[in-house]
Design a protein around this motif. Sequence first.
Motif, mmCIF file in Angstrom:
data_model
loop_
_atom_site.group_PDB
_atom_site.id
_atom_site.type_symbol
_atom_site.label_atom_id
_atom_site.label_comp_id
_atom_site.label_asym_id
_atom_site.label_seq_id
_atom_site.Cartn_x
_atom_site.Cartn_y
_atom_site.Cartn_z
ATOM 1 N N GLN A 178 0.778 -1.237 0.000
ATOM 2 C CA GLN A 178 0.000 0.000 0.000
ATOM 3 C C GLN A 178 0.818 1.301 0.000
ATOM 4 N N LEU A 209 -7.124 1.983 -4.392
ATOM 5 C CA LEU A 209 -6.444 0.873 -3.723
ATOM 6 C C LEU A 209 -7.428 -0.145 -3.143
ATOM 7 N N GLU A 210 -8.640 0.325 -2.839
ATOM 8 C CA GLU A 210 -9.657 -0.594 -2.338
ATOM 9 C C GLU A 210 -10.228 -1.470 -3.441
ATOM 10 N N VAL A 238 -6.937 -7.476 -4.696
ATOM 11 C CA VAL A 238 -6.620 -6.309 -3.874
ATOM 12 C C VAL A 238 -5.957 -6.763 -2.575
ATOM 13 N N LEU A 239 -4.869 -6.089 -2.203
ATOM 14 C CA LEU A 239 -4.153 -6.474 -0.974
ATOM 15 C C LEU A 239 -4.899 -5.967 0.262
ATOM 16 N N ARG B 13 -6.355 5.201 3.378
ATOM 17 C CA ARG B 13 -6.638 3.907 4.013
ATOM 18 C C ARG B 13 -5.864 3.853 5.327
ATOM 19 N N ASP B 14 -4.958 2.853 5.550
ATOM 20 C CA ASP B 14 -4.276 2.883 6.844
ATOM 21 C C ASP B 14 -2.845 3.422 6.756
ATOM 22 N N SER B 15 -2.534 4.152 5.688
ATOM 23 C CA SER B 15 -1.214 4.788 5.608
ATOM 24 C C SER B 15 -1.317 6.257 5.998
#
Lengths: 239, 87
Positions: A178, A209-210, A238-239, B13-15
């Motif tokens: 990510q 990214l989602e 997707v990771l 997101r979580d970054s």
Amino acid sequence: MSTYEIAGLTVNYSAKYDHLRKRSAKYRAAEPSSTPDISINVTDGRISGLLSRPNELTLEECEYMLTGQDFYTSLIDFNGMLLHASAVVFEGEAYLFSAPCGTGKSTHTSMWQRYFGADKAIIINDDKPAIRIINGELLAYGTPFSGKYDINENASAPIRGICFLYRSPKNTIGQLPQPKAIHALLNQSIRSSDFGTMQKLLATVGDILERVPVFSMGCNMNPDAVTTSYEAMKKGKVL
Amino acid sequence: MKIKEGYKLCKVRDSSIVVAVGDATMDFNGLVTLNQTGELIWSMLEYGAPDGEIISAIVKEYSVDEATAKSDFDEFTASLKGAGFIE
């Protein structure tokens, strides 16, 4: 002033010069709009300003570039962003190959066309596709703004995957974690100096990214570069 | 120690990443990813917390001793200074 339909948005601008007018022709809307989503006004001052900088652009190309730049900056307000990439549609899905200039993203997608057939692998934008999230789905769009060459189609397709290319003697591909994917996407887009716009851009990056896997690939010019990228991206999750 | 105007912490997101906005984009056009400790330090610096308070927060949050927390804090703020993000 003319109205165009680009990436699902009504866009008004006047093309003073042939270069922009010709390239925009296939995006022209049937009816002019007085309430467009985006209104672009590239002044003569901005054109001559860009022209006077050290570059090899002609007057007409300056108008084309600035109009594209304004379009992609406004696109951020509509759940979208530019990705500096060559976008090829195959089996109804878009595969986006991004890289700094001169790496060979166009070379890679033209290899897809040779391998799968130019009637089956269609390049919808060879340099600057628009990406948008529409009803939760991530789509790639052709636009009139495709860099040096006029390689684009007024078409869209759901994105299967995004791949960042670098040159390598051997073909090798892997998914990007990510934080690296965020850097890669932002480095190949247009940023804004406005915080609100930047927050929207980052939200779009998060949405991307989602929804789709992001890869990094070392590639050469052999035909197995095509099968390497296609097979990995086809089954990527997707990771 | 204060974060310079124009550097903002954002979440994707979580970054956690730091971007430049406004005039700061003239000096810095990249972006920086922060780890969890970095995010904690940054957000406390943002509201002007003194060094001691931030170090205590690291001790609490990560159950480390004060010396470790202080060296993490010093290392991180030195890299922020090097990048020109704090004054």
